[in-house]
Design a protein around this motif. Sequence first.
Motif: not given
Length: 709
Positions: A285, A288-289, A291-292, A295, A312-313, A315-316, A319
Amino acid sequence: MLDDALKSEIQDAYRRVVDTLELTPRYGQRMMIAEIARTLGNIESDSEGKRTSDTHVCVLEAGTGTGKTLAYLIAALPIAKAHGKRLIISTATVALQEQVLNQDLPSLASHSGIPFRYALAKGRGRYVCVARLDQALEGTEPNPTLSLFEQSLQTQSSDFTVIASDMAQAYGQGEWEGDRDNWPESIDDAHWRRLTVDHRQCTGRRCGHFGACAFFRSRRELENADVIVANHDLVLADLALGGGAILPDPADCIFVFDEGHHLPEKALSHFAHRFAVHGCLRWLKTLRSSLTDLHQALAIQPTVARLLVSLPELIHNLEPALGDVFSMGHQLAERPNGLADEEATHQSRFEKGQVPDALREQAQQLLVMFASLSRCLESISDILRESLDPDKQTGLDREQAETWLPLVALLHGRALEAHALWQAFSEQDVANEAPSARWITLSRVAGEPEVEFSASPVSAAHTLAKHLWGRCHGAVVTSATLTALGRFERLQERAGLANRYRYQALPSPFDYANAVLRVPKEATDPGDREAHERAIVTFVSQLADKEAALVLFSSRAQLRAVDKALPASVKERVLAQDALPKRELIERHRAAVDRGEGSIIFGLASFAEGIDLPGDYLTHVVITRLPFAVPDDPVGATLAEWIESQGGNAFMRISVPDASIKLVQACGRLIRKESDRGTITLLDKRVITRRYGQALLDALPPFRREISR
């Protein structure tokens, strides 16, 4: 063959030390010197100095009072220097490491006539990271996401700022070498984690603070040392990294493993893997938080941008797969009836290490997912590390790389740990070979339910045989207790030591007839718990008022029950391990004896080894029951199942030999000097009623016996 010049150097050095320090030469010590010199001096090498012989290891049991440290230093150091090798002294405990470093080596350097340099080796995590210290002084973290990721482990406080400031000043002025163990005050673990790094986070020579780095300063000292003092954990960690990462290459070393009986269990813990599902979901988590921010900071680099797009994929997909394995783990490790979720930790082991097909399929899916995540994070980490090199043009500036590398490297390490665990759950064990132990633990962390998957080999023998004994130039394994039931077979089996190596049990300098081993009529079978506890209470209550005694228990519950049942007049003399820190307990005991008062220590297994109370400080050791291992250990239970499946007797092959070693260690608390005397009382009647009892008694030193049958 050991040439005459080396033989003469060893003999002269020993004579000088004995004469200068007015020591009493001991027969066992001289035998130990001769055996080590014979083994190490006869190692054959090729023209490049590579070992060509296979009889390069000796295993020496030498009891308390032999003078082991002087013996192995005097014998091994001249040979190591003559062969162009480093001598690595590895211990299991901090106490022995400090003794070797602060007493034995300085004494040898002063009195032996052998010129040599020595240094202490510690892992990277024991040293402050100057870059992290600099960031702490500036009030900045390497990046905000790293703070978020570690916030459960770290504390924001004025205390940390003060500590960081004090450390920076002491380090800058040369008053502190950056070693956590030498800082004058205790350091909170949460604070220290903010000031150190692991091998993945460290940027090495590319770091702007490399010249001032505490860890690499210590490494430079190692490069010039003839003798390096380490511990078993560090040696094993170095081997796990391929050898030569922290210590010199094993082929360039002669190892001495003091307290060598701990090596197999230490090795097992290094090769075990654990994975907490909700813990992993939390760090995913966080990733993922972040990532912005990643980038915005790093996507200018094309390869990093492509890799970040794939995260993202990954991690998606991970989970929900982790949610499924959490549910399955909870079902497979269902708590016994009547045990609520919040009541206790519950462990469920897979019989013979075999996991259900459905769980293995999930493990294989997770293995693939974590392999992809590991590769992605490793690639980003490599590019960030390259960006720190002024000779490499990656498209990223140094500042951005320095900011984000700690987090990416940390997450890469977590992904690798997860990959290793799921690989262990995916593998099918080889037929007719010992399986891995696999189990699930249910618990609550910060009030939330957690499912942890664990796997461990049941033996480290193959790994030690291949990566340690097979690679080192030479080795000595020594301890006061290496034999079980008077033989070395159990150690050979656990540590992967070949039959062709040299084995010797050296004679003790002590007169064990000064001690009496008693099995009194009060002894009972611990199978009847209540009767056994009553017998212990009765016996302890009858101890003389001024007795200096150590009562060893096998369980905390029984220690507490006996302590509670004692008469008040006796209880006031009891110092229970359950209630006091070990050091304070020992100090209080010594003070009571010095005042001429009685003192009774109630201790658990850790007090059966390493406690040194010579003379009047200990005159009576009471062993409440034979020290058989608790049968709920997943690794031991899986090994026992496998032995039984092969037609063996696990109790006689594992339990009895291991109990023999522990019993010898427990009895060894009494006689610590040549003048010591006293009594050892065993309150477990099985030693005279069961068929294995005589073998256990025969393996003990030749105490005078008073056995009520």
